[in-house]
Design an enzyme around this catalytic site. Structure first.
Site, mmCIF file in Angstrom:
data_model
loop_
_atom_site.group_PDB
_atom_site.id
_atom_site.type_symbol
_atom_site.label_atom_id
_atom_site.label_comp_id
_atom_site.label_asym_id
_atom_site.label_seq_id
_atom_site.Cartn_x
_atom_site.Cartn_y
_atom_site.Cartn_z
ATOM 1 N N CYS A 138 0.826 -1.206 0.000
ATOM 2 C CA CYS A 138 0.000 0.000 0.000
ATOM 3 C C CYS A 138 0.866 1.264 0.000
ATOM 4 O O CYS A 138 1.470 1.579 -1.009
ATOM 5 C CB CYS A 138 -0.991 -0.034 1.165
ATOM 6 S SG CYS A 138 -2.410 1.058 0.910
ATOM 7 N N HIS A 140 -3.759 -4.940 0.111
ATOM 8 C CA HIS A 140 -3.221 -5.472 1.371
ATOM 9 C C HIS A 140 -3.255 -7.008 1.353
ATOM 10 O O HIS A 140 -4.257 -7.606 1.748
ATOM 11 C CB HIS A 140 -4.035 -4.958 2.554
ATOM 12 C CG HIS A 140 -3.806 -3.522 2.867
ATOM 13 N ND1 HIS A 140 -2.888 -3.099 3.804
ATOM 14 C CD2 HIS A 140 -4.363 -2.392 2.355
ATOM 15 C CE1 HIS A 140 -2.894 -1.782 3.880
ATOM 16 N NE2 HIS A 140 -3.776 -1.325 2.999
ATOM 17 N N GLU A 173 -1.943 -9.026 3.324
ATOM 18 C CA GLU A 173 -2.037 -9.592 4.680
ATOM 19 C C GLU A 173 -3.489 -9.837 5.100
ATOM 20 O O GLU A 173 -3.757 -10.679 5.974
ATOM 21 C CB GLU A 173 -1.334 -8.682 5.693
ATOM 22 C CG GLU A 173 -2.035 -7.382 6.034
ATOM 23 C CD GLU A 173 -1.732 -6.249 5.071
ATOM 24 O OE1 GLU A 173 -1.977 -5.086 5.453
ATOM 25 O OE2 GLU A 173 -1.274 -6.514 3.941
#
Length: 211
Positions: free
Chosen positions: A61, A183, A185
């Site tokens: 990001c 993202h 994650e």
């Protein structure tokens, strides 16, 4: 099959003079997302270190935006390149947050489809040409600079379904330099790690074995 040891580094403490001391003993680097300008210049210096020293890197990001800024400044020679989030008067606004009517863009939230370019590290990692990833950002890459960065060696490995938002960048001739606007994650799990984290760890293992 890897045991990962994490070394936390405060990006606000990274300088040109100490970056090798801070990062010289690691095998891979993650530049996480965030908001605001705190630590941004340190992140940019860490990215430059990873690029120049062939250090495996995954930037996420704001991390991707910093990777674009670093490349534009130090490879393309556009000194002063920045994001309009941090410098509204930058001569090279490679990251910006304005919509077509000149107003600030709304936050881009949630799942969006992303098209993957063939023959890229992202393509090899995912094994498919269309993915969905979760987003949380307002600022994006300024496509006005795309051709210049491509000619200098940046690979635009993924874009949004409407071709307007750059989703993944990579670098040629680097073992693992991958940066994402989304993202990863958010979709990674202990028993089902995200493909891009797997890619980073594989590259870090190879780096470790070279030491």
């Amino acid at each position: 099959g890897a045991k990962v040891k994490i070394k936390w580094v405060e990006s606000g403490e990274i300088t040109r003079q100490n970056v090798s001391e801070k990062l010289g003993d690691v095998d891979g680097i993650i530049i996480p997302g965030g908001f605001g300008d705190r630590g941004v210049e340190g992140k940019i210096k860490a990215i430059q270190y990873a690029r120049e020293n062939k250090m495996p890197l995954l930037a996420i990001c704001l991390g991707m935006q910093c990777a674009v800024i670093e490349f534009t400044r130090n490879v393309c020679g556009m000194k002063g390149a920045h994001s309009t989030e941090f410098d509204s008067g930058t001569p090279y606004p490679v990251i910006f947050g304005e919509s077509e009517d000149g107003k600030e863009s709304p936050m881009r939230l949630g799942n969006y489809p992303c098209k993957i370019s063939p023959h890229t590290k992202a393509s090899a990692a995912y094994g498919k040409d269309l993915i969905e990833e979760r987003h949380r950002h307002r600022y994006i890459f300024n496509n006005k600079y795309k051709q210049q960065l491509e000619e200098a060696g940046m690979v635009f490995a993924s874009v949004s379904a409407n071709d307007q938002v750059v989703e993944i960048i990579e670098l040629k001739d680097h073992p693992w330099f991958v940066a994402t606007q989304f993202h990863p994650e958010f979709q990674s799990r202990p028993n089902r790690p995200h493909p891009l984290f797997l890619g980073l760890i594989n590259a870090a293992l190879q780096k470790s074995q070279q030491r």
